[in-house]
Design a protein around this motif. Structure first.
Motif, PDB file in Angstrom:
ATOM      1  N   GLN A  79       0.816  -1.207   0.000  1.00 33.21           N
ATOM      2  CA  GLN A  79       0.000   0.000   0.000  1.00 33.21           C
ATOM      3  C   GLN A  79       0.854   1.263   0.000  1.00 33.21           C
ATOM      4  OE1 GLN A  79      -3.358  -0.455  -0.333  1.00 33.21           O
ATOM      5  NE2 GLN A  79      -3.365   1.731  -0.805  1.00 33.21           N
ATOM      6  N   ASP A  80       1.958   1.242   0.723  1.00 32.05           N
ATOM      7  CA  ASP A  80       2.843   2.412   0.728  1.00 32.05           C
ATOM      8  C   ASP A  80       3.415   2.666  -0.669  1.00 32.05           C
ATOM      9  OD1 ASP A  80       2.435   2.829   3.409  1.00 32.05           O
ATOM     10  OD2 ASP A  80       4.228   1.735   4.040  1.00 32.05           O
ATOM     11  N   TYR A  81       3.740   1.584  -1.354  1.00 28.67           N
ATOM     12  CA  TYR A  81       4.277   1.694  -2.724  1.00 28.67           C
ATOM     13  C   TYR A  81       3.227   2.272  -3.657  1.00 28.67           C
ATOM     14  CZ  TYR A  81       6.821   0.108  -6.934  1.00 28.67           C
ATOM     15  OH  TYR A  81       7.499   0.027  -8.132  1.00 28.67           O
ATOM     16  N   ILE A  82       1.992   1.794  -3.515  1.00 26.90           N
ATOM     17  CA  ILE A  82       0.902   2.287  -4.364  1.00 26.90           C
ATOM     18  C   ILE A  82       0.671   3.773  -4.120  1.00 26.90           C
ATOM     19  CG2 ILE A  82      -1.594   2.101  -4.775  1.00 26.90           C
ATOM     20  CD1 ILE A  82      -1.321  -0.901  -4.201  1.00 26.90           C
ATOM     21  N   SER A  83       0.799   4.211  -2.867  1.00 29.56           N
ATOM     22  CA  SER A  83       0.585   5.627  -2.555  1.00 29.56           C
ATOM     23  C   SER A  83       1.605   6.529  -3.247  1.00 29.56           C
ATOM     24  CB  SER A  83       0.634   5.841  -1.039  1.00 29.56           C
ATOM     25  OG  SER A  83       1.948   5.625  -0.537  1.00 29.56           O
ATOM     26  N   LYS A  84       2.713   5.926  -3.694  1.00 29.83           N
ATOM     27  CA  LYS A  84       3.729   6.692  -4.419  1.00 29.83           C
ATOM     28  C   LYS A  84       3.480   6.715  -5.919  1.00 29.83           C
ATOM     29  CE  LYS A  84       7.182   5.429  -0.926  1.00 29.83           C
ATOM     30  NZ  LYS A  84       8.414   4.655  -0.641  1.00 29.83           N
ATOM     31  N   GLY A  85       2.368   6.089  -6.357  1.00 28.56           N
ATOM     32  CA  GLY A  85       1.985   6.172  -7.759  1.00 28.56           C
ATOM     33  C   GLY A  85       2.429   5.023  -8.630  1.00 28.56           C
ATOM     34  N   LEU A  86       2.837   3.905  -8.032  1.00 29.44           N
ATOM     35  CA  LEU A  86       3.298   2.758  -8.809  1.00 29.44           C
ATOM     36  C   LEU A  86       2.579   1.500  -8.338  1.00 29.44           C
ATOM     37  CD1 LEU A  86       7.143   3.490  -8.715  1.00 29.44           C
ATOM     38  CD2 LEU A  86       5.601   3.859 -10.667  1.00 29.44           C
ATOM     39  N   SER A  87       2.339   0.570  -9.292  1.00 28.35           N
ATOM     40  CA  SER A  87       1.664  -0.673  -8.915  1.00 28.35           C
ATOM     41  C   SER A  87       1.786  -1.683 -10.046  1.00 28.35           C
ATOM     42  CB  SER A  87       0.179  -0.401  -8.614  1.00 28.35           C
ATOM     43  OG  SER A  87      -0.441  -1.566  -8.116  1.00 28.35           O
ATOM     44  N   TYR A  88       1.205  -2.874  -9.828  1.00 24.92           N
ATOM     45  CA  TYR A  88       1.101  -3.898 -10.859  1.00 24.92           C
ATOM     46  C   TYR A  88      -0.366  -4.096 -11.204  1.00 24.92           C
ATOM     47  CZ  TYR A  88       5.958  -5.590 -10.521  1.00 24.92           C
ATOM     48  OH  TYR A  88       7.328  -5.709 -10.580  1.00 24.92           O
ATOM     49  N   PHE A  89      -0.658  -4.229 -12.500  1.00 27.07           N
ATOM     50  CA  PHE A  89      -1.993  -4.558 -12.971  1.00 27.07           C
ATOM     51  C   PHE A  89      -1.982  -5.968 -13.542  1.00 27.07           C
ATOM     52  CE2 PHE A  89      -3.724  -0.034 -14.138  1.00 27.07           C
ATOM     53  CZ  PHE A  89      -3.656   0.315 -12.800  1.00 27.07           C
ATOM     54  N   THR A  90      -3.038  -6.729 -13.269  1.00 29.56           N
ATOM     55  CA  THR A  90      -3.165  -8.060 -13.868  1.00 29.56           C
ATOM     56  C   THR A  90      -3.625  -7.926 -15.316  1.00 29.56           C
ATOM     57  OG1 THR A  90      -3.712  -9.050 -11.739  1.00 29.56           O
ATOM     58  CG2 THR A  90      -4.326 -10.292 -13.701  1.00 29.56           C
ATOM     59  N   ALA A  91      -2.900  -8.563 -16.216  1.00 24.46           N
ATOM     60  CA  ALA A  91      -3.228  -8.489 -17.643  1.00 24.46           C
ATOM     61  C   ALA A  91      -3.891  -9.766 -18.165  1.00 24.46           C
ATOM     62  CB  ALA A  91      -1.959  -8.208 -18.465  1.00 24.46           C
ATOM     63  N   GLU A  92      -3.577 -10.908 -17.546  1.00 29.56           N
ATOM     64  CA  GLU A  92      -4.115 -12.166 -18.065  1.00 29.56           C
ATOM     65  C   GLU A  92      -4.016 -13.235 -16.977  1.00 29.56           C
ATOM     66  OE1 GLU A  92      -3.258 -15.302 -21.776  1.00 29.56           O
ATOM     67  OE2 GLU A  92      -2.198 -13.366 -21.644  1.00 29.56           O
ATOM     68  N   THR A  93      -5.027 -14.116 -16.907  1.00 29.75           N
ATOM     69  CA  THR A  93      -4.992 -15.238 -15.976  1.00 29.75           C
ATOM     70  C   THR A  93      -5.516 -16.492 -16.661  1.00 29.75           C
ATOM     71  OG1 THR A  93      -7.221 -14.798 -15.122  1.00 29.75           O
ATOM     72  CG2 THR A  93      -5.381 -13.788 -13.945  1.00 29.75           C
TER      73      THR A  93
END
Length: 486
Positions: A378-392
């Motif tokens: 969550q701290d990382y996301i608050s800095k504007g970066l994250s991972y999105f799921t593209a395929e499962t």
């Protein structure tokens, strides 16, 4: 956090304390002269484990060991926290204190009494400064409130130490400002209980009708706003002052009988008991405990989603557990555990097994667990970066039913650059492989919503895990397409 505790008295409250302590990795010795204590405690612990499995997906510490001791002295030896949960007789409590003081002179003595003042409990102690009241609520392993009351001779440092211990156990320590009989919460409960007995005695309502008035009405409001905040909202835009001006005069009306006590005659006792049996006697006490626990978990989870009330305490406890797991040494020479839980009854479908959407939820939770491991939290996301799921790609291999314990492990198949490929395996507690999920994630800048390389600190945490997992065999099912033959 403490490492060793003792519980004196293995009844409902003592059993609840045992469950909360061992679920948080504390070693516990219990003394109770009841020859049935072991069986009763085992049943409480089974219900608690079931509830904890649904309460949080956060990684919990290894469960603490517990044992039945043969005496008070044996139980308290070396204990940092001594939970006194013996029957509400002050002479009995004093005798127990004398026995424990002969062996243990340093541990905090925390009485679970519902009404005795700590000053009265301290009277015969040689070391009174370490005694407090720590009054919990049933079920102790789920409800977070613990009222902490200091006596006239309690050391201030003991209160602060106790507050830290209970907070680390996932509780809400409420330090009562002044020492009074029955503290705060039981004062309310006594008033409501007294009025309810009058309503039954006078034939105004049955036990079930009175319970309905609470659980379908103000009880739901109290669960998340309490008394004063509820009435502040009821005052509208003008707030509490308007509410008091509008409803204050009715306090002078003879609505209640709070100053009168109904005599507990055999007739009244029979009336209350028979109505209660008719209300819920179709269920055993253990079944009612599980129903209660399921409802409490659902309410706390709903409150957690809004970061409110008891849910806010649960969220803080989970952050604490995740932080501990993040700093703990982990073995990345094999797939690591990202989810441990039990299947709630409401997750099952018309076939009687876990709904396909819930498999997806657990695999999504596993991906979140992997994100926390590599620092994309969550701290990382608050800095504007994250991972999105593209395929499962999910394969459903076996059934999971209500109450089943399941574990998800995660293997990193590719961790270079913007792409992150994970392979999750869901196992039943009996070892059966229930399902697998292959997942492709893309690292993104949340400001532009476009792919980008992860921050150096995340890349640095991910690289050794990906390298270690690259040496593992490719898991069976990885890279498969829908309908592909073996």
């Amino acid at each position: 956090m403490i490492e060793k505790a003792a519980i004196l008295g293995g009844g409902v409250i003592g059993g609840g304390w045992l469950a909360r302590l061992i679920e948080n990795g504390v070693e516990v010795s219990v003394y109770d002269p009841d020859p049935e204590a072991g069986r009763k405690l085992g049943e409480v612990l089974a219900n608690a484990e079931r509830a904890y499995g649904k309460l949080t997906l956060a990684p919990r510490p290894a469960k603490g060991a517990w044992r039945l001791a043969g005496s008070v002295a044996e139980a308290v030896e070396g204990a940092e926290l001594i939970v006194e949960a013996v029957p509400e007789r002050i002479d009995l409590k004093h005798r127990v204190y004398a026995e424990l003081e002969a062996v243990n002179t340093g541990g905090i003595i925390a009485s679970s009494t519902s009404g005795y003042k700590p000053t009265d409990l301290q009277a015969p102690l040689k070391h009174p400064g370490r005694l407090i009241v720590a009054h919990p609520f049933n079920p102790v392993y789920l409800l977070p409130l613990v009222e902490i009351v200091a006596g006239a001779r309690t050391d201030a440092g003991v209160v602060e130490r106790a507050k830290a211990i209970y907070a680390a156990l996932g509780m809400k320590p409420l330090h009562i400002r002044k020492e009074i009989d029955a503290f705060i919460a039981d004062r309310f409960l006594e008033a409501v209980w007294r009025e309810a007995l009058w309503l039954v005695k006078d034939g105004i309502g049955t036990t079930e009708e009175i319970d309905d008035a609470i659980r379908f009405g103000f009880g739901l409001r109290w669960a998340q706003m309490g008394l004063f905040e509820t009435y502040r909202v009821a005052g509208g835009e003008a707030g509490m002052r308007h509410f008091i001006a509008q409803f204050g005069p009715c306090l002078q009306w003879p609505w209640t009988k709070l100053t009168d006590v109904p005599e507990l005659t055999d007739e009244l006792i029979d009336m209350v008991a028979s109505q209660s049996d008719a209300q819920s006697g179709a269920h055993s006490i253990r079944e009612l405990e599980r129903i209660r626990d399921d409802n409490l978990v659902a309410i706390m989870q709903a409150l957690k989603a809004n970061d409110w009330g008891a849910g806010k305490v649960l969220a803080a406890y989970e952050r604490q557990l995740y932080a501990a797991a993040k700093t703990a040494a982990q073995d990345f020479s094999r797939p690591f555990v990202t989810v441990e839980t039990r299947v709630p009854a409401e997750w099952t479908d018309y076939n009687g097994h876990m709904n396909v959407s819930r498999y997806g939820q657990l695999f999504s939770d596993a991906a979140d667990g992997a994100m926390r491991v590599i620092g994309a939290d969550q701290d990382y996301i608050s800095k504007g970066l994250s991972y999105f799921t593209a395929e499962t790609h999910i394969r459903y291999l076996d059934e999971a039913h209500a109450g089943d314990a399941v574990t998800v492990t995660t293997q990193v198949l590719d961790g270079a650059g913007k792409k992150l490929k994970l392979f999750h395996q869901m196992h039943h507690a009996d070892g059966r492989l229930l399902a697998t999920s292959e997942e492709m994630l893309i690292h993104v800048n949340l400001g532009t919503r476009r792919a980008c390389d992860p921050a150096p600190e995340v890349a640095a945490r991910l690289a050794p895990i990906a390298a270690a997992h690259a040496a593992l065999p490719l898991p069976e099912g990885a890279g498969r397409a829908v309908g592909q033959r073996p």
